[in-house]
Design a protein around this motif. Sequence first.
Motif, PDB file in Angstrom:
ATOM      1  N   MET A 553      41.170  40.576  53.491  1.00 37.53           N
ATOM      2  CA  MET A 553      42.063  39.979  52.415  1.00 37.53           C
ATOM      3  C   MET A 553      42.455  38.700  52.515  1.00 37.53           C
ATOM      4  O   MET A 553      42.560  38.195  51.461  1.00 37.53           O
ATOM      5  CB  MET A 553      43.408  41.047  52.449  1.00 37.53           C
ATOM      6  CG  MET A 553      42.943  42.798  51.967  1.00 37.53           C
ATOM      7  SD  MET A 553      44.626  43.749  51.430  1.00 37.53           S
ATOM      8  CE  MET A 553      44.966  43.995  53.212  1.00 37.53           C
ATOM      9  N   ARG A 554      42.918  38.161  53.588  1.00 36.36           N
ATOM     10  CA  ARG A 554      43.119  36.881  53.669  1.00 36.36           C
ATOM     11  C   ARG A 554      42.054  36.083  53.440  1.00 36.36           C
ATOM     12  O   ARG A 554      42.084  34.958  52.685  1.00 36.36           O
ATOM     13  CB  ARG A 554      43.550  36.648  55.112  1.00 36.36           C
ATOM     14  CG  ARG A 554      44.250  35.123  55.111  1.00 36.36           C
ATOM     15  CD  ARG A 554      44.628  34.791  56.845  1.00 36.36           C
ATOM     16  NE  ARG A 554      45.574  35.674  57.066  1.00 36.36           N
ATOM     17  CZ  ARG A 554      45.638  36.661  57.919  1.00 36.36           C
ATOM     18  NH1 ARG A 554      44.233  36.955  58.464  1.00 36.36           N
ATOM     19  NH2 ARG A 554      46.587  37.471  58.340  1.00 36.36           N
ATOM     20  N   ALA A 555      40.734  36.266  53.750  1.00 31.15           N
ATOM     21  CA  ALA A 555      39.655  35.487  53.520  1.00 31.15           C
ATOM     22  C   ALA A 555      39.359  35.549  51.935  1.00 31.15           C
ATOM     23  O   ALA A 555      38.961  34.636  51.330  1.00 31.15           O
ATOM     24  CB  ALA A 555      38.338  35.833  54.175  1.00 31.15           C
ATOM     25  N   GLY A 556      39.429  36.760  51.294  1.00 28.67           N
ATOM     26  CA  GLY A 556      39.292  36.813  49.897  1.00 28.67           C
ATOM     27  C   GLY A 556      39.986  35.998  49.077  1.00 28.67           C
ATOM     28  O   GLY A 556      39.761  35.549  48.072  1.00 28.67           O
ATOM     29  N   ASP A 557      41.489  36.162  49.497  1.00 25.63           N
ATOM     30  CA  ASP A 557      42.287  35.329  48.837  1.00 25.63           C
ATOM     31  C   ASP A 557      42.034  33.794  48.925  1.00 25.63           C
ATOM     32  O   ASP A 557      42.254  32.952  47.943  1.00 25.63           O
ATOM     33  CB  ASP A 557      43.848  35.397  49.670  1.00 25.63           C
ATOM     34  CG  ASP A 557      44.319  36.761  49.302  1.00 25.63           C
ATOM     35  OD1 ASP A 557      43.809  37.416  48.407  1.00 25.63           O
ATOM     36  OD2 ASP A 557      45.347  37.194  49.769  1.00 25.63           O
ATOM     37  N   GLN A 558      41.506  33.363  50.161  1.00 24.56           N
ATOM     38  CA  GLN A 558      41.258  31.877  50.257  1.00 24.56           C
ATOM     39  C   GLN A 558      39.766  31.501  49.330  1.00 24.56           C
ATOM     40  O   GLN A 558      39.718  30.499  48.647  1.00 24.56           O
ATOM     41  CB  GLN A 558      40.708  31.352  51.657  1.00 24.56           C
ATOM     42  CG  GLN A 558      42.194  31.577  52.576  1.00 24.56           C
ATOM     43  CD  GLN A 558      41.784  31.044  53.989  1.00 24.56           C
ATOM     44  OE1 GLN A 558      40.816  31.494  54.697  1.00 24.56           O
ATOM     45  NE2 GLN A 558      42.818  29.929  54.526  1.00 24.56           N
ATOM     46  N   GLN A 604      33.527  34.280  54.892  1.00 22.60           N
ATOM     47  CA  GLN A 604      33.684  32.929  55.763  1.00 22.60           C
ATOM     48  C   GLN A 604      32.439  31.985  55.322  1.00 22.60           C
ATOM     49  O   GLN A 604      32.645  31.004  55.421  1.00 22.60           O
ATOM     50  CB  GLN A 604      33.910  33.094  57.182  1.00 22.60           C
ATOM     51  CG  GLN A 604      35.131  33.924  57.443  1.00 22.60           C
ATOM     52  CD  GLN A 604      36.188  32.958  57.088  1.00 22.60           C
ATOM     53  OE1 GLN A 604      36.261  31.833  57.159  1.00 22.60           O
ATOM     54  NE2 GLN A 604      37.407  33.553  57.105  1.00 22.60           N
ATOM     55  N   ASP A 605      31.331  32.671  55.395  1.00 17.33           N
ATOM     56  CA  ASP A 605      30.159  31.672  55.092  1.00 17.33           C
ATOM     57  C   ASP A 605      30.107  30.994  53.952  1.00 17.33           C
ATOM     58  O   ASP A 605      29.675  29.745  53.732  1.00 17.33           O
ATOM     59  CB  ASP A 605      28.819  32.752  55.013  1.00 17.33           C
ATOM     60  CG  ASP A 605      28.447  33.427  56.471  1.00 17.33           C
ATOM     61  OD1 ASP A 605      29.216  32.729  57.445  1.00 17.33           O
ATOM     62  OD2 ASP A 605      27.800  34.228  56.691  1.00 17.33           O
ATOM     63  N   ARG A 606      30.896  31.541  52.946  1.00 25.13           N
ATOM     64  CA  ARG A 606      30.926  31.156  51.277  1.00 25.13           C
ATOM     65  C   ARG A 606      31.964  29.939  51.628  1.00 25.13           C
ATOM     66  O   ARG A 606      31.902  28.739  50.898  1.00 25.13           O
ATOM     67  CB  ARG A 606      31.314  31.876  50.460  1.00 25.13           C
ATOM     68  CG  ARG A 606      30.266  32.448  49.710  1.00 25.13           C
ATOM     69  CD  ARG A 606      29.283  33.537  50.548  1.00 25.13           C
ATOM     70  NE  ARG A 606      28.008  33.874  50.116  1.00 25.13           N
ATOM     71  CZ  ARG A 606      27.220  34.412  50.912  1.00 25.13           C
ATOM     72  NH1 ARG A 606      27.270  34.527  52.263  1.00 25.13           N
ATOM     73  NH2 ARG A 606      26.043  34.808  50.355  1.00 25.13           N
ATOM     74  N   ARG A 691      47.990  26.730  49.169  1.00 24.95           N
ATOM     75  CA  ARG A 691      49.093  26.928  49.879  1.00 24.95           C
ATOM     76  C   ARG A 691      49.270  26.131  51.333  1.00 24.95           C
ATOM     77  O   ARG A 691      49.851  26.391  52.172  1.00 24.95           O
ATOM     78  CB  ARG A 691      49.114  28.524  50.206  1.00 24.95           C
ATOM     79  CG  ARG A 691      49.354  29.430  48.799  1.00 24.95           C
ATOM     80  CD  ARG A 691      49.530  30.673  49.023  1.00 24.95           C
ATOM     81  NE  ARG A 691      48.194  31.175  49.430  1.00 24.95           N
ATOM     82  CZ  ARG A 691      47.130  31.776  48.828  1.00 24.95           C
ATOM     83  NH1 ARG A 691      47.289  31.691  47.424  1.00 24.95           N
ATOM     84  NH2 ARG A 691      46.135  32.199  49.180  1.00 24.95           N
ATOM     85  N   GLY A 692      47.936  25.635  51.527  1.00 26.91           N
ATOM     86  CA  GLY A 692      48.022  24.617  52.694  1.00 26.91           C
ATOM     87  C   GLY A 692      47.535  25.455  53.914  1.00 26.91           C
ATOM     88  O   GLY A 692      47.523  25.022  55.094  1.00 26.91           O
ATOM     89  N   ALA A 693      46.954  26.611  53.689  1.00 27.39           N
ATOM     90  CA  ALA A 693      46.498  27.294  54.676  1.00 27.39           C
ATOM     91  C   ALA A 693      44.807  26.756  54.966  1.00 27.39           C
ATOM     92  O   ALA A 693      44.239  26.413  54.113  1.00 27.39           O
ATOM     93  CB  ALA A 693      46.091  28.881  54.572  1.00 27.39           C
ATOM     94  N   PRO A 694      44.253  26.567  56.443  1.00 27.05           N
ATOM     95  CA  PRO A 694      43.153  25.884  56.681  1.00 27.05           C
ATOM     96  C   PRO A 694      42.020  26.989  56.218  1.00 27.05           C
ATOM     97  O   PRO A 694      42.138  28.090  56.228  1.00 27.05           O
ATOM     98  CB  PRO A 694      43.337  25.682  58.184  1.00 27.05           C
ATOM     99  CG  PRO A 694      44.354  26.496  58.792  1.00 27.05           C
ATOM    100  CD  PRO A 694      45.259  26.909  57.658  1.00 27.05           C
ATOM    101  N   LEU A 695      41.138  26.365  55.601  1.00 28.80           N
ATOM    102  CA  LEU A 695      39.811  27.005  55.353  1.00 28.80           C
ATOM    103  C   LEU A 695      38.853  27.214  56.268  1.00 28.80           C
ATOM    104  O   LEU A 695      37.732  27.895  56.236  1.00 28.80           O
ATOM    105  CB  LEU A 695      39.060  26.211  54.023  1.00 28.80           C
ATOM    106  CG  LEU A 695      39.999  26.385  52.974  1.00 28.80           C
ATOM    107  CD1 LEU A 695      39.342  25.555  51.902  1.00 28.80           C
ATOM    108  CD2 LEU A 695      40.289  27.669  52.344  1.00 28.80           C
TER     109      LEU A 695
END
Length: 783
Positions: A553-558, A604-606, A691-695
Amino acid sequence: MAGPSGVGGYSRMVPRRIAALLAALVAAATLAPLGPAPAHAVEEGTDPLQVTIESLSPAVIPQTGPIRISGRVTNLDEVTWTTINLYSFISETPMTTAAELEAAADVPAESTAVSRIADPELSDTIAEIAPGDTVPFSFSVPRNQISVTEPGVYSFGVQALGQGPEGRDLTADGRSRTTISLAPRNAQPLPTAVVVPLRRQLTYADDGRLEDVAGWTRVLGTGGRLRSLVDFGGSAGSRSVTWLLDPALIDAVRQLSAGNPPRSLEPTVVPGEPEQPGAGDPPAVAGAAEPFAGATAVSGGGGEETGAISDALTEEVQALAVDWLDRLDRALPGHQVLALPYGDVDVAGAADASPRTYTAARRRTGTVLAPYDVPLTPAVSSPGGFLDPAGIALVEPTDTLLLTDTMLTGPPGSTGSVEGSAPPEVDPSDVTTLVSDGVHRIVVTSSASTTGVGPGDLRSPLSLRQQVLAQAAVRTLAPDPQPLVVMLPHDWNPATSSGFFSGLDVSWMDLISVEEVATRSATQVPVGELYYPRAQDRSEIEPSGFEAATDLMRAGDQLQDLLLSNDQVGRTVRDQALSSVSYSARSQPLTSRLAAAAAARWVQDRLRSVHIEAPVAFTMTGTEGRFSTTVVNDLDEPVTVGLEASVTSGISVSRAQTVEVPARGRTQVLLNATAPEGGIHSVTLALTDSRGAPLGESDELTVRALAVSNVIWLFLGAAGLLLLGAIVFRLVKRVRAARRPSPSARADQGPDQGPDQGPDEGPRPGPTPTPTRVHADAASVDT
């Protein structure tokens, strides 16, 4: 009272001439030549003839008129059976409590005391049945031949007596049993709610496609479970029925109806229209009116054999999905629809491992089911009807909570509960239908209504219908009749949709919705006294499963935050994550966890397709400087990212909050660096979301700051002053020189002119100087 074979009842109810005729037949069979009996294909203790009751009308004992019975007989033996007579039978003593009904289900049919109604005019005869063949039967029994008058529930069924390899006797060679009810004449209508559940395990590939397309083809096609359940619920017509469904299941079928496309990053935002709520925002509608948001159509195969098979299967399931959605559209309106947390999340597991996952699933469900525009009632119910105290506490007080009555009574023979004290020893029919723990209003479902009595198919529509009527009948006999709530089995596949609801059209039953049941007064029950089996506790989704779902879910939000023109991909990723921690995933927890991890890697690959190209090093003199870095987008869609620097002590670097990069493009970003002290500093540049979260993508560079001392500044100042003095001196000298006349100007004055006398002026008065003196004066002036 008749014994196992029912001979006592038979002799009382058959006319004398029929008894004499049958006695002659028995004698003839006894005098037949004896010899070795042919071998049987059936095991010892198994009837060679299998009897199935398919229709019983009316479904209860009428005040007047006949009971019509029909069904089929199958020969399980290796030899042909002949002259098969089919008679009805009924027990002599009624059952008046739910406990008696439960006990009767464990009693073998051949051990039940019954009276056989053996009048040939009230039976059917099959001439012969070859091995493996099935032959139908049908006959009627008048009410006056059914000699029961006491209200209650009776065992009722059909016995088959035939001529086999060992001759003929009066023992049944096959039988089928169900129940039939007789309610008091003055019985008040008992409020009864029937709940039809729609839930299924959803498994996805890493790119978002639904897996097990062949399995979907089976369950959506004719005779499939989901198709049969929708047809079954739709057969209620104007009668009240309550649906319990997982909105994720509806979205999954809609995805199949669109060709089962993979997850897409393509634009979904139409210019000039407002964007949809973000991935983490609660939608007002479960599903969407479009074919399938966030996915693209599937193109045809390349002509290979496997591709052709896959395309044909996709086309088949697509047509079945469209048909199923149309059937659901016709079945839902006018009935209450209870909506589970999206993905049918394991509530008990979430209460222990990840309450936020439950909250996300509850919000995702929404309040309206699109595209049907059907209002949804938030509800929680596990497939077995069990929920532990922590799970109950997690449920909102306004949500509808359905629990099995086994949580109040305990299983048969139980001595206590896994959590809390032992449940009270009460008859299931005396259990109140609505209880409260002080916070929640809990609707109690009847566990005994979901299975019939044997032999035969205990979960056939007829068997379940007769059991529902039986449970309702014994409740009408109670001093304080409680409403009946029937939760049909979650994995039930009704063989037919006809006859169930029409058989419930009796004067002493009133079909209502669960919502109407929940409005009644509730009885207080401490949560600690509820029974929760250890098997349920052990089968809950483990924390590792919820961790994998949270990561996805976290990856999808990013990924959603990264894309400029797509507002759906985050939601589709989140939907898959929620489905990975469903009740259905309990049976395959490892497979579900690995599927969630694979989907997270896809995302994550995207995310890694957007990266930084920073300089290897940068040197600045003084305390401030600027350097550039490049953000590269290898995706086919435009993105927006933030750029943030992580530095060592002694230096600071500004951040870029919004950097837009075109599809397959590059964007340069200028950053300001400040270093109060000199030295070499390490700077890590990382891409972030809004939101400042690292990608996850970063690059490093080295910054060399050259600090200048005060002594150097003194030297530079002195040098500057000397330079300025020299410049002033030369300027003054040049000005003076410019004011002196040149030699040619002096020669033009002549010998009679003084140095200050012009050419037109006359001689000044006074003595004329001698030439020598004039020359000397001139020379002096030159000097």
